[in-house]
Design an enzyme around this catalytic site. Sequence first.
Site, mmCIF file in Angstrom:
data_model
loop_
_atom_site.group_PDB
_atom_site.id
_atom_site.type_symbol
_atom_site.label_atom_id
_atom_site.label_comp_id
_atom_site.label_asym_id
_atom_site.label_seq_id
_atom_site.Cartn_x
_atom_site.Cartn_y
_atom_site.Cartn_z
ATOM 1 N N THR A 172 0.835 -1.215 0.000
ATOM 2 C CA THR A 172 0.000 0.000 0.000
ATOM 3 C C THR A 172 0.868 1.262 0.000
ATOM 4 O O THR A 172 0.357 2.367 0.142
ATOM 5 C CB THR A 172 -0.914 0.039 1.243
ATOM 6 O OG1 THR A 172 -0.067 0.023 2.407
ATOM 7 C CG2 THR A 172 -1.870 -1.132 1.277
ATOM 8 N N ASP B 292 19.186 -0.147 -7.521
ATOM 9 C CA ASP B 292 19.684 1.217 -7.625
ATOM 10 C C ASP B 292 19.110 1.716 -8.942
ATOM 11 O O ASP B 292 19.577 1.320 -10.012
ATOM 12 C CB ASP B 292 21.220 1.269 -7.647
ATOM 13 C CG ASP B 292 21.713 2.696 -7.553
ATOM 14 O OD1 ASP B 292 21.179 3.555 -8.269
ATOM 15 O OD2 ASP B 292 22.622 2.962 -6.745
ATOM 16 N N HIS B 293 18.082 2.565 -8.849
ATOM 17 C CA HIS B 293 17.330 2.862 -10.076
ATOM 18 C C HIS B 293 18.166 3.615 -11.113
ATOM 19 O O HIS B 293 17.795 3.645 -12.283
ATOM 20 C CB HIS B 293 16.019 3.591 -9.773
ATOM 21 C CG HIS B 293 16.202 4.965 -9.229
ATOM 22 N ND1 HIS B 293 16.530 5.200 -7.918
ATOM 23 C CD2 HIS B 293 16.104 6.174 -9.821
ATOM 24 C CE1 HIS B 293 16.635 6.500 -7.742
ATOM 25 N NE2 HIS B 293 16.381 7.117 -8.866
ATOM 26 N N GLU C 85 21.497 18.539 -8.663
ATOM 27 C CA GLU C 85 20.067 18.761 -8.444
ATOM 28 C C GLU C 85 19.808 20.254 -8.308
ATOM 29 O O GLU C 85 20.594 20.958 -7.676
ATOM 30 C CB GLU C 85 19.604 18.062 -7.173
ATOM 31 C CG GLU C 85 19.722 16.557 -7.233
ATOM 32 C CD GLU C 85 19.286 15.923 -5.931
ATOM 33 O OE1 GLU C 85 18.111 15.577 -5.804
ATOM 34 O OE2 GLU C 85 20.137 15.805 -5.030
ATOM 35 N N ASP D 48 23.336 9.885 0.419
ATOM 36 C CA ASP D 48 22.146 9.912 -0.422
ATOM 37 C C ASP D 48 22.484 9.696 -1.904
ATOM 38 O O ASP D 48 21.677 9.120 -2.636
ATOM 39 C CB ASP D 48 21.445 11.280 -0.243
ATOM 40 C CG ASP D 48 20.021 11.272 -0.757
ATOM 41 O OD1 ASP D 48 19.302 10.281 -0.503
ATOM 42 O OD2 ASP D 48 19.617 12.244 -1.427
ATOM 43 N N HIS E 128 24.326 5.771 -6.103
ATOM 44 C CA HIS E 128 24.168 6.063 -7.538
ATOM 45 C C HIS E 128 25.499 6.414 -8.219
ATOM 46 O O HIS E 128 25.808 5.905 -9.298
ATOM 47 C CB HIS E 128 23.198 7.225 -7.742
ATOM 48 C CG HIS E 128 21.926 7.079 -6.972
ATOM 49 N ND1 HIS E 128 21.226 5.896 -6.920
ATOM 50 C CD2 HIS E 128 21.220 7.964 -6.222
ATOM 51 C CE1 HIS E 128 20.152 6.062 -6.182
ATOM 52 N NE2 HIS E 128 20.125 7.298 -5.735
HETATM 53 P P1 NAD Z 1 5.799 3.975 2.570
HETATM 54 O O1 NAD Z 1 5.963 4.420 3.969
HETATM 55 O O2 NAD Z 1 4.940 4.782 1.667
HETATM 56 O O3 NAD Z 1 5.214 2.501 2.562
HETATM 57 C C1 NAD Z 1 5.658 1.519 3.456
HETATM 58 C C2 NAD Z 1 4.801 0.277 3.355
HETATM 59 O O4 NAD Z 1 5.237 -0.614 4.372
HETATM 60 C C3 NAD Z 1 3.304 0.495 3.586
HETATM 61 O O5 NAD Z 1 2.600 -0.351 2.704
HETATM 62 C C4 NAD Z 1 3.111 0.041 5.035
HETATM 63 O O6 NAD Z 1 1.818 -0.436 5.342
HETATM 64 C C5 NAD Z 1 4.112 -1.085 5.102
HETATM 65 N N1 NAD Z 1 4.508 -1.407 6.471
HETATM 66 C C6 NAD Z 1 5.018 -0.570 7.400
HETATM 67 N N2 NAD Z 1 5.250 -1.247 8.568
HETATM 68 C C7 NAD Z 1 4.898 -2.530 8.325
HETATM 69 C C8 NAD Z 1 4.879 -3.704 9.111
HETATM 70 N N3 NAD Z 1 5.318 -3.709 10.385
HETATM 71 N N4 NAD Z 1 4.449 -4.845 8.540
HETATM 72 C C9 NAD Z 1 4.030 -4.862 7.259
HETATM 73 N N5 NAD Z 1 3.997 -3.795 6.472
HETATM 74 C C10 NAD Z 1 4.424 -2.640 6.996
HETATM 75 O O7 NAD Z 1 7.272 3.799 1.992
HETATM 76 P P2 NAD Z 1 7.731 3.905 0.459
HETATM 77 O O8 NAD Z 1 8.028 5.319 0.138
HETATM 78 O O9 NAD Z 1 6.775 3.165 -0.399
HETATM 79 O O10 NAD Z 1 9.153 3.166 0.489
HETATM 80 C C11 NAD Z 1 9.277 1.769 0.482
HETATM 81 C C12 NAD Z 1 10.747 1.395 0.302
HETATM 82 O O11 NAD Z 1 11.199 1.907 -0.932
HETATM 83 C C13 NAD Z 1 11.686 1.972 1.358
HETATM 84 O O12 NAD Z 1 12.718 1.053 1.590
HETATM 85 C C14 NAD Z 1 12.268 3.209 0.693
HETATM 86 O O13 NAD Z 1 13.542 3.528 1.219
HETATM 87 C C15 NAD Z 1 12.352 2.728 -0.735
HETATM 88 N N6 NAD Z 1 12.316 3.804 -1.723
HETATM 89 C C16 NAD Z 1 11.191 4.546 -1.911
HETATM 90 C C17 NAD Z 1 11.173 5.539 -2.869
HETATM 91 C C18 NAD Z 1 9.939 6.353 -3.142
HETATM 92 O O14 NAD Z 1 9.972 7.110 -4.118
HETATM 93 N N7 NAD Z 1 8.885 6.239 -2.367
HETATM 94 C C19 NAD Z 1 12.315 5.803 -3.642
HETATM 95 C C20 NAD Z 1 13.457 5.028 -3.423
HETATM 96 C C21 NAD Z 1 13.439 4.034 -2.473
#
Ligand code: NAD
Length: 490
Positions: A18, A180-181, A219, A238, A243
Amino acid sequence: MDNKPKELRLILLLFGGTGDLAKRKLYPSLFNLFKKGYLQEHFAVIGTARKDLDDDKFQELVRESIANNGDEGQVKSFAAHFHYTHHDVTDLKDYSKLKDLLNKYNEEYDAQGNRIFYMSVAPRFFGQIAEAIKSEGLMSDDGYNRLMVEKPFGTSYETAEKLQKQLESGFSDNQIFRIDHYLGKEMVQNIPAIRFGNPLIDATWNKDYIKNIQVTLAEKLGVEERAGYYNTAGALLDMIQNHTFQIVGWLAMEKPASFSDKDIRAAKNAAFSKLKIYDEEGVKNNFVRGQYGKGREVWQKAYTEEPDVPSDSKNDTYVAGRLQFDTDRWQGVPFYVRTGKRLSEKQTRVDIVYKKSAFDFGEFNQDKLEEPVLSILIDPVGRIEFSLNGKDVTTEFQTRSDLLSWQVSDKDKELTPDPYERMFHDAMNGDGSNFADWTGVSISWKFVDQIAKTWDEDKAPLETYESATMGPVAADRLLAETGDRWIYRG
Ligand code: NAD
């Protein structure tokens, strides 16, 4: 040759179904693979998260995240492959229901036991989840089991190594796909094509012809709403540790024995293992840390005036440095890297600076010859530029530097897959070429830890730079010391 996509069979178990990343990137990318025919009948996604949803509500969430990208029928049939269960990753007992669902959907979709576990949750959960997948029997016996790991991968060598050990409890390194996108970007993948696809470039990719290599990840934006996280990481963690290092890997690597992921990783690791790791003195001499000050516009506040940033913060919003590889290929050739926030433009690029010709064209041409530069522009536009010496239009014989330039067309841009689409595609095909390998990651952490330690102990100056410029003058001095200059000036 038949270019029709081969249907891939698998169950994707997605932790964090989610979350922001899932909605913004993962579902649209999977949908693209569905529209192209890589995913058809024999795949399912099991989404899990803390929220209490049923399949209908989850499918609605998936449909909303892709609604604008396809017709209603396609969207509906794609979303029907998505199933949901509420799950707490920290509760070991909760994993047995995942096992049952994996087995159930494997049968239902005839996925042939192929499983991808995708961890899109906070990094503190990665190790625990990987261990539970193994200990609670979630892996299949008859297909493949692969783990896709989001970033960041640790916050230091120590934490990264601990995480690696936890992942290794169930997965070997060729089953682990560290994301690593930047490695999924079209123009980053163009680096090996340009280098190995052109003998004239391949043959001169060494210290005899190249003077220095520059990698810039600039950036334009400031810290925005990420201050809480950013103030604990800074530009070094970061952008440099991950990257920048991954891009340097493609540039510094030896020529691989073949273009297989195994040989590519081996060639990159051969170069990484020869990276000179600096001590404190080395850090002071080879790295510059900076922080943005005010700009000329009212809205360009200094970093320490940004919301949620402590007014005495010494966090780095800018890093420039010199990397040195102790290999036959690169002896004496500096790799300059730099990244920063609130610089004059957003620009990700590589500049390969060739040595100046020593040929003497005669009296009218003194000092006219330039260093040829091959530039690979990655973002925001994909472009290749080559500045070459040619003849100026004069009666006397004089040379001048002219620019050859090729840019990604609008049509190619439209066809370019999002990095996440490509990374899914590659992981589903077991191709680790464009994922970070543990050897490289561990060396990048050892290298970066030394810098972080020197800076944390405040043993190097923090240079302030004006917002909307290309960084502190100390970064120009770093290059000037060895007779070099930044090619990209914003
Ligand atoms: P988010 O906080 O939006 O989503 C986290 C998800 O983890 C949610 O679905 C939440 O319900 C779930 N969650 C949290 N605690 C939980 C638990 N105890 N048990 C089960 N589910 C649990 O985070 P995000 O932005 O989607 O990031 C997710 C990962 O992707 C992270 O590792 C982040 O570093 C990485 N990331 C995200 C982005 C981005 O653009 N959002 C970019 C690069 C990397």
